[in-house]
Design a protein around this motif. Structure first.
Motif, PDB file in Angstrom:
ATOM      1  N   GLY A 167       0.787  -1.224   0.000  1.00  0.00           N
ATOM      2  CA  GLY A 167       0.000   0.000   0.000  1.00  0.00           C
ATOM      3  C   GLY A 167       0.818   1.273   0.000  1.00  0.00           C
ATOM      4  N   CYS A 168       1.984   1.263  -0.638  1.00  0.00           N
ATOM      5  CA  CYS A 168       2.847   2.454  -0.642  1.00  0.00           C
ATOM      6  C   CYS A 168       3.054   2.948  -2.072  1.00  0.00           C
ATOM      7  CB  CYS A 168       4.191   2.152   0.008  1.00  0.00           C
ATOM      8  SG  CYS A 168       5.116   0.810  -0.751  1.00  0.00           S
ATOM      9  N   CYS A 169       3.265   4.261  -2.202  1.00  0.00           N
ATOM     10  CA  CYS A 169       3.477   4.900  -3.502  1.00  0.00           C
ATOM     11  C   CYS A 169       4.787   5.679  -3.474  1.00  0.00           C
ATOM     12  CB  CYS A 169       2.334   5.852  -3.838  1.00  0.00           C
ATOM     13  SG  CYS A 169       0.703   5.094  -3.847  1.00  0.00           S
ATOM     14  N   THR A 170       5.463   5.676  -4.603  1.00  0.00           N
ATOM     15  CA  THR A 170       6.711   6.427  -4.751  1.00  0.00           C
ATOM     16  C   THR A 170       6.677   7.140  -6.095  1.00  0.00           C
ATOM     17  OG1 THR A 170       7.865   4.697  -3.507  1.00  0.00           O
ATOM     18  CG2 THR A 170       9.210   6.318  -4.664  1.00  0.00           C
ATOM     19  N   SER A 171       7.044   8.430  -6.096  1.00  0.00           N
ATOM     20  CA  SER A 171       7.036   9.213  -7.327  1.00  0.00           C
ATOM     21  C   SER A 171       8.459   9.429  -7.827  1.00  0.00           C
ATOM     22  CB  SER A 171       6.357  10.563  -7.104  1.00  0.00           C
ATOM     23  OG  SER A 171       7.086  11.338  -6.173  1.00  0.00           O
ATOM     24  N   TYR A 172       8.598   9.515  -9.155  1.00  0.00           N
ATOM     25  CA  TYR A 172       9.892   9.704  -9.794  1.00  0.00           C
ATOM     26  C   TYR A 172       9.758  10.830 -10.821  1.00  0.00           C
ATOM     27  CZ  TYR A 172      11.184   5.191  -7.782  1.00  0.00           C
ATOM     28  OH  TYR A 172      11.447   4.165  -6.916  1.00  0.00           O
ATOM     29  N   ILE A 173      10.743  11.724 -10.847  1.00  0.00           N
ATOM     30  CA  ILE A 173      10.810  12.792 -11.839  1.00  0.00           C
ATOM     31  C   ILE A 173      11.962  12.464 -12.777  1.00  0.00           C
ATOM     32  CG2 ILE A 173      11.173  15.253 -12.230  1.00  0.00           C
ATOM     33  CD1 ILE A 173       9.992  15.798  -9.506  1.00  0.00           C
ATOM     34  N   LEU A 174      11.642  12.279 -14.056  1.00  0.00           N
ATOM     35  CA  LEU A 174      12.634  11.896 -15.052  1.00  0.00           C
ATOM     36  C   LEU A 174      12.890  13.062 -15.993  1.00  0.00           C
ATOM     37  CD1 LEU A 174      11.226   8.345 -15.865  1.00  0.00           C
ATOM     38  CD2 LEU A 174      12.943   8.969 -14.163  1.00  0.00           C
ATOM     39  N   PRO A 175      14.148  13.369 -16.278  1.00  0.00           N
ATOM     40  CA  PRO A 175      14.444  14.544 -17.128  1.00  0.00           C
ATOM     41  C   PRO A 175      13.903  14.402 -18.552  1.00  0.00           C
ATOM     42  CG  PRO A 175      16.418  13.214 -16.746  1.00  0.00           C
ATOM     43  CD  PRO A 175      15.359  12.665 -15.841  1.00  0.00           C
ATOM     44  N   GLU A 176      13.737  13.181 -19.054  1.00  0.00           N
ATOM     45  CA  GLU A 176      13.242  12.999 -20.416  1.00  0.00           C
ATOM     46  C   GLU A 176      11.767  13.394 -20.551  1.00  0.00           C
ATOM     47  OE1 GLU A 176      16.696  10.419 -19.663  1.00  0.00           O
ATOM     48  OE2 GLU A 176      14.775  10.720 -18.649  1.00  0.00           O
ATOM     49  N   LEU A 177      11.024  13.376 -19.457  1.00  0.00           N
ATOM     50  CA  LEU A 177       9.600  13.715 -19.483  1.00  0.00           C
ATOM     51  C   LEU A 177       9.433  15.157 -19.032  1.00  0.00           C
ATOM     52  CD1 LEU A 177       8.208  10.428 -17.868  1.00  0.00           C
ATOM     53  CD2 LEU A 177       8.218  11.042 -20.288  1.00  0.00           C
ATOM     54  N   GLN A 178       9.291  16.059 -19.991  1.00  0.00           N
ATOM     55  CA  GLN A 178       9.223  17.481 -19.691  1.00  0.00           C
ATOM     56  C   GLN A 178       7.794  18.003 -19.632  1.00  0.00           C
ATOM     57  OE1 GLN A 178      11.749  19.525 -18.892  1.00  0.00           O
ATOM     58  NE2 GLN A 178      13.210  17.833 -19.033  1.00  0.00           N
ATOM     59  N   ASP A 179       6.904  17.473 -20.462  1.00  0.00           N
ATOM     60  CA  ASP A 179       5.537  17.992 -20.552  1.00  0.00           C
ATOM     61  C   ASP A 179       4.551  16.935 -20.062  1.00  0.00           C
ATOM     62  OD1 ASP A 179       6.480  20.334 -21.752  1.00  0.00           O
ATOM     63  OD2 ASP A 179       6.442  19.392 -23.739  1.00  0.00           O
ATOM     64  N   GLY A 180       3.480  17.432 -19.449  1.00  0.00           N
ATOM     65  CA  GLY A 180       2.422  16.543 -19.034  1.00  0.00           C
ATOM     66  C   GLY A 180       1.623  16.040 -20.227  1.00  0.00           C
ATOM     67  N   LEU A 181       1.169  14.807 -20.176  1.00  0.00           N
ATOM     68  CA  LEU A 181       0.403  14.204 -21.252  1.00  0.00           C
ATOM     69  C   LEU A 181      -0.889  13.614 -20.705  1.00  0.00           C
ATOM     70  CD1 LEU A 181       3.168  12.267 -23.246  1.00  0.00           C
ATOM     71  CD2 LEU A 181       2.071  14.418 -23.891  1.00  0.00           C
ATOM     72  N   SER A 182      -1.907  13.627 -21.541  1.00  0.00           N
ATOM     73  CA  SER A 182      -3.177  12.990 -21.191  1.00  0.00           C
ATOM     74  C   SER A 182      -3.765  12.369 -22.448  1.00  0.00           C
ATOM     75  CB  SER A 182      -4.154  13.994 -20.574  1.00  0.00           C
ATOM     76  OG  SER A 182      -4.391  15.067 -21.465  1.00  0.00           O
ATOM     77  N   PHE A 183      -4.660  11.417 -22.246  1.00  0.00           N
ATOM     78  CA  PHE A 183      -5.290  10.693 -23.355  1.00  0.00           C
ATOM     79  C   PHE A 183      -4.242  10.087 -24.289  1.00  0.00           C
ATOM     80  CE2 PHE A 183      -8.469  13.786 -21.967  1.00  0.00           C
ATOM     81  CZ  PHE A 183      -9.537  12.941 -21.713  1.00  0.00           C
ATOM     82  N   HIS A 184      -3.192   9.548 -23.679  1.00  0.00           N
ATOM     83  CA  HIS A 184      -2.151   8.867 -24.435  1.00  0.00           C
ATOM     84  C   HIS A 184      -2.422   7.361 -24.428  1.00  0.00           C
ATOM     85  CE1 HIS A 184      -1.020   9.187 -20.189  1.00  0.00           C
ATOM     86  NE2 HIS A 184      -0.503   7.975 -20.341  1.00  0.00           N
ATOM     87  N   VAL A 185      -1.572   6.615 -25.099  1.00  0.00           N
ATOM     88  CA  VAL A 185      -1.657   5.162 -25.144  1.00  0.00           C
ATOM     89  C   VAL A 185      -0.435   4.601 -24.428  1.00  0.00           C
ATOM     90  CG1 VAL A 185      -1.486   3.144 -26.667  1.00  0.00           C
ATOM     91  CG2 VAL A 185      -3.034   5.015 -27.236  1.00  0.00           C
ATOM     92  N   SER A 186      -0.644   3.598 -23.592  1.00  0.00           N
ATOM     93  CA  SER A 186       0.472   2.933 -22.916  1.00  0.00           C
ATOM     94  C   SER A 186       0.297   1.430 -23.046  1.00  0.00           C
ATOM     95  CB  SER A 186       0.536   3.342 -21.443  1.00  0.00           C
ATOM     96  OG  SER A 186      -0.630   2.951 -20.765  1.00  0.00           O
TER      97      SER A 186
END
Length: 528
Positions: free
Chosen positions: A190-209
């Motif tokens: 039940g734990c969460c950890t966040s990561y900030i990656l330099p390659e990801l500069q802009d927020g995205l939505s309605f993408h495909v993963s």
């Protein structure tokens, strides 16, 4: 690829942009209706029964120990399988919009408990999380990766409300891109950890993963800040050693500039990309095949189906992955027929006739449904051009198992949505459960004043413990407006006073008969 028109036996206006489809053992279930569930189906989950090109909806149920699951639109969801030798699967649901346009930050896990020809029962559990919990959002993705014998969920992207400190009166309900952080969620602890990656500069939505083993590929997506659809292809690799997890990101060539596309899996390593928008005013009618191998991805163009004229010329479309290589597509209906419907539906089958079999799907997939309105710069607000009703009025009455909203009682006549007092704020369109005992209607209590009338327990400011106590005890209840009047009309209880009877003194002239001799001097002192 073949395109099949589906005849809706009843009005399927509950199935709207933002809805989701869940595939449990080949059975398709619909979740995320627009509007709060009605009494005929309080769970808001329906079985989509497709027989002979006809589409019917049958209500599903939750087990006794399940939590409340609101109808969420635009959530992130993915399939979570158990052991390698187990056929059981679960769905993880995170975020999304409620019918009140609030955003959810909760995570639910839904599993199938039992199913027969008459009834389907699910269990829904809300997971408690700690640490860097992702904020409430919609239009994002969630995937499950496997590394070193362990599994973990990955959440990325989406949109959220503007922070309170930055809101203005004119743009109070505006939304922004979520920060491009990558969240790892461990359901076991039940734990969460966040990561900030330099390659990801802009927020995205309605993408495909699309995920396979320890790698997630992120394709397309829309950025509100730049109003662009990303042509980049991101590769997220998650390593789960004994210590802290490691997340790396690589930008690959060969991406596709698209948003709100749908991905369905056609084989162990093969996927098909269909639908979406390539610009604000243009749908993307091309299709692609995505092939995943151990450490690389290949995207090639494939022949598109013969789109109908209605699909080619409509302004918007939406749909969901049905699993097993099939996609449900919907377009807004044009009032060309005597009996018009809100939407028209098609089933796109991406496999050939010889490949259309039941098979085990080992890769995880999470694609945002084609729900984005290309002409809406702030898609948090619904498009006014296509204002859809969330109520169904003409379901098949010959099938007793089919959801039929005509069978429901008139909510205004049953009295649950009355104005019970001057300060009543219960509205059928905005009400959400307040007490743990409520599901699809507000709790009410009878006021014994006069001929009696019903009031909402929430409007009377009753605590849950007091409400339970009043329901169990055989006592009369008076609402806030009549409690003082009732006290004035009550007859005071008769108080019985004890009368003290005085002792009667002996009269001086009383005659006393003595049985023993007594001296006269003693008698004289006795009566003096």
């Amino acid at each position: 690829m073949s395109l099949q028109v589906v005849s809706a036996v009843g009005n399927l206006s509950l199935l709207q942009p933002g809805s989701s489809l869940l595939n449990f053992d080949g059975h398709i279930f619909f979740f995320g209706q627009k509007g709060w569930p009605k009494r005929s189906c309080p769970t808001g989950v329906f079985l989509l029964d497709i027989k002979q090109d006809e589409l019917k909806m049958k209500p599903a149920f939750f087990s006794k120990g399940s939590c409340y699951l609101p109808p969420l639109r635009y959530p992130a969801l993915c399939m979570l399988r158990g052991n390698a030798g187990s056929d059981e699967c679960q769905y993880v649901i995170h975020g999304g919009k409620t019918p009140n346009n609030d955003l959810s930050d909760k995570i639910y896990i839904m599993s199938l408990v039992s199913k027969n020809s008459k009834k389907t029962t699910f269990q829904c559990i809300e997971k408690d999380l700690g640490g860097d919990v992702p904020e409430a959002r919609y239009g994002h993705s969630i995937n499950v990766v496997h590394s070193r014998g362990k599994s973990i969920s990955v959440i990325f992207g989406g949109r959220c409300y503007t922070p309170l400190a930055q809101r203005t009166t004119e743009k109070w309900n505006s939304v922004v891109d979520c920060l491009p952080s990558v969240f790892l969620v461990d359901f076991e602890f039940g734990c969460c950890t966040s990561y900030i990656l330099p390659e990801l500069q802009d927020g995205l939505s309605f993408h495909v993963s699309v995920a396979r083993n320890d790698t997630i590929y992120i394709l397309g997506g829309h950025s509100l800040q730049n109003n662009t659809r990303s042509p980049s292809l991101y590769k997220l690799k998650v390593d789960l050693p004994l210590g802290s997890p490691a997340v790396t990101c690589t930008i690959l060539p060969g991406g596709i500039s698209v948003s709100s596309a749908i991905v369905t899996q056609t084989g162990d390593t093969e996927f098909v990309l269909v639908g979406g928008y390539q610009s604000d005013n243009q749908k993307r009618l091309e299709c692609n095949t995505i092939v995943l191998e151990d450490n690389k991805i290949e995207i090639v163009e494939r022949a598109s189906p013969d789109w109908t004229a209605d699909i080619k010329h409509c302004r918007m479309w939406f749909g969901c992955d049905m699993g097993k290589g099939s996609v449900l597509l919907g377009i807004p209906g044009a009032n060309k027929q005597l009996i018009s419907e809100s939407n028209y539906f098609y089933i796109l089958r991406c496999k050939g006739a010889e490949e259309d079999k039941e098979e085990e799907l080992t890769a995880q997939i999470c694609s945002q449904t084609s729900t984005e309105d290309p002409g809406d710069s702030t898609p948090f607000e619904d498009s006014e051009e296509f204002c859809f009703s969330a109520e169904a009025n003409s379901f098949d009455v010959n099938d007793t198992d089919t959801y039929n909203e005509d069978d429901e009682e008139d909510e205004s006549e049953t009295g649950y949505w009355i104005t019970c007092c001057a300060s009543c704020n219960i509205d059928i369109n905005t009400w959400v459960p307040f007490y743990s005992t409520e599901l699809n209607k507000p709790a009410m209590i009878l006021c014994s004043s006069g001929a009696g009338h019903w009031v909402h327990a929430q409007c009377m400011d009753l605590s849950e413990s007091m409400l339970l106590r009043l329901s169990e005890a055989n006592v009369k209840y008076f609402c806030n407006e009549h409690v003082d009047l009732n006290k004035g009309q009550q007859t005071p209880k008769k108080v019985v006073h004890l009368k003290k009877r005085p002792m009667k003194p002996l009269h001086k002239k009383a005659t006393i008969k003595l049985t023993t001799p007594v001296k006269k001097s003693f008698l004289r002192r006795l009566f003096e």
